[in-house]
Write a protein that holds these residues in place. Structure first.
Motif, PDB file in Angstrom:
ATOM      1  N   HIS A  88       0.836  -1.204   0.000  1.00 41.16           N
ATOM      2  CA  HIS A  88       0.000   0.000   0.000  1.00 41.16           C
ATOM      3  C   HIS A  88       0.870   1.253   0.000  1.00 41.16           C
ATOM      4  O   HIS A  88       0.609   2.211  -0.732  1.00 41.16           O
ATOM      5  CB  HIS A  88      -0.919   0.009   1.219  1.00 41.16           C
ATOM      6  N   GLY A  89       1.911   1.259   0.847  1.00 39.39           N
ATOM      7  CA  GLY A  89       2.800   2.423   0.907  1.00 39.39           C
ATOM      8  C   GLY A  89       3.512   2.660  -0.407  1.00 39.39           C
ATOM      9  O   GLY A  89       3.585   3.798  -0.905  1.00 39.39           O
ATOM     10  N   ALA A  90       4.049   1.577  -0.988  1.00 43.59           N
ATOM     11  CA  ALA A  90       4.718   1.706  -2.280  1.00 43.59           C
ATOM     12  C   ALA A  90       3.748   2.194  -3.347  1.00 43.59           C
ATOM     13  O   ALA A  90       4.090   3.018  -4.200  1.00 43.59           O
ATOM     14  CB  ALA A  90       5.320   0.357  -2.677  1.00 43.59           C
ATOM     15  N   GLY A  91       2.518   1.684  -3.287  1.00 48.46           N
ATOM     16  CA  GLY A  91       1.517   2.096  -4.259  1.00 48.46           C
ATOM     17  C   GLY A  91       1.204   3.576  -4.193  1.00 48.46           C
ATOM     18  O   GLY A  91       1.048   4.241  -5.221  1.00 48.46           O
ATOM     19  N   ILE A  92       1.108   4.103  -2.979  1.00 47.91           N
ATOM     20  CA  ILE A  92       0.847   5.536  -2.829  1.00 47.91           C
ATOM     21  C   ILE A  92       1.986   6.354  -3.427  1.00 47.91           C
ATOM     22  O   ILE A  92       1.762   7.347  -4.128  1.00 47.91           O
ATOM     23  CB  ILE A  92       0.626   5.887  -1.345  1.00 47.91           C
ATOM     24  N   GLU A  93       3.237   5.942  -3.155  1.00 42.97           N
ATOM     25  CA  GLU A  93       4.379   6.662  -3.719  1.00 42.97           C
ATOM     26  C   GLU A  93       4.353   6.634  -5.244  1.00 42.97           C
ATOM     27  O   GLU A  93       4.537   7.664  -5.907  1.00 42.97           O
ATOM     28  CB  GLU A  93       5.684   6.058  -3.206  1.00 42.97           C
ATOM     29  N   LEU A  94       4.153   5.473  -5.820  1.00 40.73           N
ATOM     30  CA  LEU A  94       4.128   5.348  -7.276  1.00 40.73           C
ATOM     31  C   LEU A  94       2.945   6.102  -7.883  1.00 40.73           C
ATOM     32  O   LEU A  94       3.055   6.688  -8.962  1.00 40.73           O
ATOM     33  CB  LEU A  94       4.074   3.869  -7.666  1.00 40.73           C
ATOM     34  N   PHE A  95       1.817   6.087  -7.169  1.00 39.61           N
ATOM     35  CA  PHE A  95       0.630   6.813  -7.624  1.00 39.61           C
ATOM     36  C   PHE A  95       0.914   8.306  -7.675  1.00 39.61           C
ATOM     37  O   PHE A  95       0.559   8.993  -8.651  1.00 39.61           O
ATOM     38  CB  PHE A  95      -0.522   6.534  -6.667  1.00 39.61           C
TER      39      PHE A  95
END
Length: 235
Positions: free
Chosen positions: A217-224
């Motif tokens: 989830h954290g990585a996804g937010i950064e990439l988003f």
């Protein structure tokens, strides 16, 4: 207000009033993540716009510093863990999850975090000072993603953040935020990329990782956030 305080306390380092948490508050607080993202975005935009009056690079550095500082590098930590896990797994999903759980950071994680920070710095320089409204919207839109992923993708662990928020998003939450997003698109067309990023990243997490954890989830937010920054620059 209690759940909003829980969301702010988890996602940021901002001071919040002490509240007595009840069972289910942490999971339910996910419904307010986009609102917290808007607060983060307002602080980032204010710092970037103010410093950019002196120099655009100074504005980019100030915005990035506030972005990292106010979130406590929470999502960057997830990005580093995911990069380490994928780099060391060699197709072994069990090993990947073990590496992601390890509190130490490896070379893959360092490289991913450095590249992420450098990318954001350059994109912020290209946006500031004129496109400060985009900086308010981007962190908010990026924090819509966990609402969708927690409902649509399986959790890879029986405990932890990913497991605790699985299924916490209700259909009416998604409908409500979708309407807010649609309204925002009228003012900021870059937000039209939000559904595409949601689908693309969710598909990649499902195929490459197998599901969601707190780190994912954290990585996804950064990439988003990076994807929306690129969209804003191109727009």
């Amino acid at each position: 207000m209690r759940r909003l305080a829980v969301a702010i306390r988890f996602l940021t380092r901002l001071p919040t009033p002490r509240v007595a948490m009840r069972e289910g508050d942490f999971a339910a607080a996910i419904r307010l993540y986009p609102l917290v993202g808007m607060v983060i975005g307002a602080l980032v935009a204010a710092a970037g716009w103010g410093a950019a009056q002196v120099d655009p690079w100074l504005g980019a550095l100030a915005a990035l510093g506030v972005w990292v500082g106010v979130t406590g590098a929470l999502h960057l930590d997830g990005l580093g863990d995911v990069a380490d896990g994928l780099g060391a797994a060699h197709g072994d999903r069990t090993r990947m999850l073990d590496v992601m759980r390890d509190p130490h950071i490896g070379s893959f994680g360092v490289i991913a975090i450095v590249l992420q920070l450098a990318t954001k710095l350059v994109l912020l320089h290209l946006l500031l000072p004129g496109d400060w409204p985009a900086l308010i919207a981007i962190p908010a839109a990026a924090r819509l993603a966990p609402l969708v992923w927690a409902r649509m993708l399986p959790s890879l662990r029986s405990e932890g953040l990913g497991a605790s928020i699985t299924g916490a998003t209700r259909a009416r939450d998604l409908i409500g935020w979708a309407l807010v997003l649609a309204g925002g698109c009228a003012f900021l067309p870059l937000l039209l990329a939000t559904p595409l990023l949601l689908i693309a990243l969710g598909w990649w997490f499902r195929v490459r990782i197998g599901g969601m954890t707190g780190d994912v989830h954290g990585a996804g937010i950064e990439l988003f956030e990076t994807g929306l920054l690129v969209t804003a620059v191109l727009a």
